[in-house]
Design a protein around this motif. Structure first.
Motif, PDB file in Angstrom:
ATOM      1  N   ALA A  56       3.016  13.142 -42.649  1.00 57.30           N
ATOM      2  CA  ALA A  56       1.965  13.784 -43.220  1.00 57.30           C
ATOM      3  C   ALA A  56       0.642  12.911 -42.831  1.00 57.30           C
ATOM      4  CB  ALA A  56       2.117  13.674 -44.878  1.00 57.30           C
ATOM      5  N   VAL A  57       0.867  11.728 -42.772  1.00 57.72           N
ATOM      6  CA  VAL A  57      -0.152  10.729 -42.143  1.00 57.72           C
ATOM      7  C   VAL A  57      -0.772  11.146 -40.878  1.00 57.72           C
ATOM      8  CG1 VAL A  57      -0.844   8.513 -42.024  1.00 57.72           C
ATOM      9  CG2 VAL A  57       0.278   8.856 -44.008  1.00 57.72           C
ATOM     10  N   ALA A  91      -2.444  14.390 -40.691  1.00 54.28           N
ATOM     11  CA  ALA A  91      -3.914  14.232 -41.256  1.00 54.28           C
ATOM     12  C   ALA A  91      -4.849  13.689 -40.296  1.00 54.28           C
ATOM     13  CB  ALA A  91      -3.762  13.475 -42.364  1.00 54.28           C
ATOM     14  N   LEU A 113      -5.616  15.922 -37.638  1.00 54.22           N
ATOM     15  CA  LEU A 113      -6.482  17.019 -37.830  1.00 54.22           C
ATOM     16  C   LEU A 113      -7.876  16.449 -38.013  1.00 54.22           C
ATOM     17  CD1 LEU A 113      -4.675  18.714 -40.667  1.00 54.22           C
ATOM     18  CD2 LEU A 113      -5.290  19.832 -38.543  1.00 54.22           C
ATOM     19  N   SER A 114      -7.904  15.081 -38.191  1.00 55.93           N
ATOM     20  CA  SER A 114      -9.450  14.599 -38.262  1.00 55.93           C
ATOM     21  C   SER A 114      -9.843  14.374 -36.885  1.00 55.93           C
ATOM     22  CB  SER A 114      -9.247  13.178 -39.138  1.00 55.93           C
ATOM     23  OG  SER A 114      -8.466  12.242 -38.133  1.00 55.93           O
TER      24      SER A 114
END
Ligand SMILES: Nc1ncnc2c1ncn2[C@@H]1O[C@H](COP(=O)(O)OP(=O)(O)O)[C@@H](O)[C@H]1O
Ligand SMILES: [Mg+2]
Lengths: 241, 230
Positions: free
Chosen positions: A33-34, A37, A40-41
């Motif tokens: 998940a990290v 994320a 995506l950033s």
């Protein structure tokens, strides 16, 4: 978010390191998940991970089944006679192995969010010799080439009339080991051709290279490069102790 | 029923919105030489890849001997249709030239003596005997092209698809290829030839399909070619 390539490299290293240390699917899911994320950033197209992993799908399934069958523990979910076939512990171990591969791949994708030129530039400013930096870059670039090459060969072999799915295992291994060398060598020749075309365009002609651009660390880069390793080391210590 | 039927086929590459091929309708029998011509990027290679099941039609259906091509495995297609890639690098994977030519026959279950005989014949015909122990990737482009053609022909498939087989061949080798393709056509096998080479197409093709912007704009038969030159 914009980050220095070197900060991203540190990130990728930390995330892959943690993926190797953790075993439980829950931890690995959090890690994934990290990573997602972060990707995506950096505006990374997530579907690329899927297409990257696709050729390895059957291998992952194979690993999953092997882990499931050969590390039985916990509650038995399915048994043949007295032999436990599927256990909760086995399922968790299998899922862990597959998730680990996915996390490491996703972390490697962080390296795809900056250009190869920035990558080399970053390493060189860290006093890594240019040739070495270039080789690291080629190795990273080379993996996808090699994967494509494998896909091509598997297609070509089948189009010559060989049903890979129906060839018995013994023969299949013999065939693969006979093809392995030519395929690796062929892929290396292609990489070498790339190198020759670089040299003919002036790579390594001058002892010192000059760079138009310099990469400069900003505050957030320093933060990333401090925070990520510190957290990683803490987590590893916690996990091991 | 034709050997190979293309029925209202359209194709778009994944993640692209513009179709490469639109409503293609074609039939091929197991006889004669058909040329597919058209400007660069008009979809010729894509069309041939659909025919051998490497790509799957977005719309419409392709049938081989009456059965949808999706029902065949790649190997089953490969045993019926020999395909020579536009780029020979993509289809050479053995350690030596001789192994490359023998790979198909050996894996189709021929006796070693029969395989050796075929290898000898095709190496000789395509003038590759001198290179029989060479690593295929070390050959020149024209030699690789000849090897790729020899390796596919050694399987003796019923039907052949050749994507730009004349690139990299000199005039003399083109002539040899031409003779061989005509010989195959006379032995009752069909063939599709994708080519830019108008002179070559004029000499060998009985039927010419012109592709433009992913559509068939012409499909004409030319009398008095190839087969009657026996
Ligand atoms: N793998 C691919 N992904 C996306 N587009 C492609 C791919 N291969 C070919 N194309 C595009 O499809 C069109 C037709 O290509 P192709 O069939 O190779 O043409 P031709 O063989 O007639 O030169 C071209 O516009 C090409 O850019
Ligand atoms: Mg083409």
């Amino acid at each position: 978010m914009k980050l220095d390539p070197r900060a991203k490299m540190v990130m990728a290293l930390c995330l892959s390191g943690l993926a190797l240390v953790y075993n439980s699917p829950l931890h690995l899911l959090l890690l994934l998940a990290v990573t997602v994320a972060l990707l995506l950033s950096f505006r990374f197209e997530l579907s690329a991970i899927g297409s990257y992993l696709k050729p390895f799908l059957s291998l992952m399934l194979f690993l999953f089944l092997i882990q499931c069958l050969f590390s039985p523990s916990g509650r038995v979910l399915l048994a043949v006679g007295t032999l436990p076939l599927v256990t909760t512990g086995g399922l968790l171990t299998g899922a862990g192995v597959v998730l680990r591969i996915v996390v490491v791949t996703a972390a490697a994708m962080l390296l795809a969010t900056f250009s190869s030129r920035d990558f080399i530039l970053g390493l060189v400013q860290w006093k890594v010799p240019y040739e070495l930096a270039f080789m690291v870059f080629i190795a990273l670039r080379f993996l996808p080439v090699f994967r494509d090459e494998l896909v091509n060969v598997v297609t070509a072999v089948q189009l010559r009339g060989v049903d890979l799915k129906k060839v018995p295992w013994g023969q299949k291994i013999a065939m693969y080991s006979r093809l392995l060398f030519p395929v690796i060598y062929g892929a290396m020749l292609k990489a070498q051709r790339l190198a020759v075309s670089m040299e003919s365009r002036g790579f390594r002609v001058y002892p010192r290279r000059t760079y138009l651009r310099r990469l400069n660390f900003r505050f957030v880069d320093y933060m990333v490069m401090l925070v990520f390793p510190v957290i990683t080391i803490m987590l590893i210590v916690l996990q091991v102790s | 029923m034709a050997f190979l039927e293309i029925d209202q086929v359209s194709f778009t590459y994944p993640k692209h919105d513009k179709p490469v091929l639109t409503e293609i309708d074609l039939q091929f029998d197991r006889a004669g030489i058909t040329a597919v011509v058209g400007p660069n990027g008009c979809g010729k290679t894509t069309l041939t890849k659909l025919m051998i099941g490497v790509l799957q039609a977005t719309e419409g259906e392709i049938r081989l001997t009456g059965r949808p091509i999706a029902d065949f495995s790649l190997a089953e297609i490969g045993r019926r249709v020999g395909y020579v890639f536009q780029n020979p690098d993509l289809q050479l994977f053995c350690g030596t030239v001789a192994e490359e030519v023998g790979f198909g026959p050996a894996n189709l279950g021929y006796e070693p003596a029969a395989v050796a005989e075929r290898v000898g014949f095709y190496l000789d015909y395509f003038e590759l005997t001198a290179y029989r122990n060479t690593f295929p990737m070390h050959l020149s482009h024209g030699e690789k092209q000849r090897l790729a053609i020899a390796a596919v022909l050694a399987n003796e498939p019923d039907f052949l698809i050749l994507d730009e087989p004349t690139t990299g061949l000199d005039a003399y080798r083109k002539r040899l290829l031409e003779d061989y393709l005509k010989k195959i056509a006379r032995s009752g096998r069909g063939m599709i030839l994708v080519s830019h080479d108008t002179a070559f197409v004029d000499r060998v093709a009985e039927r010419v399909i012109v592709l433009e912007n992913g559509r068939v704009i012409e499909d004409s038969r030319r009398k008095g070619k190839a087969a009657d030159e026996a």
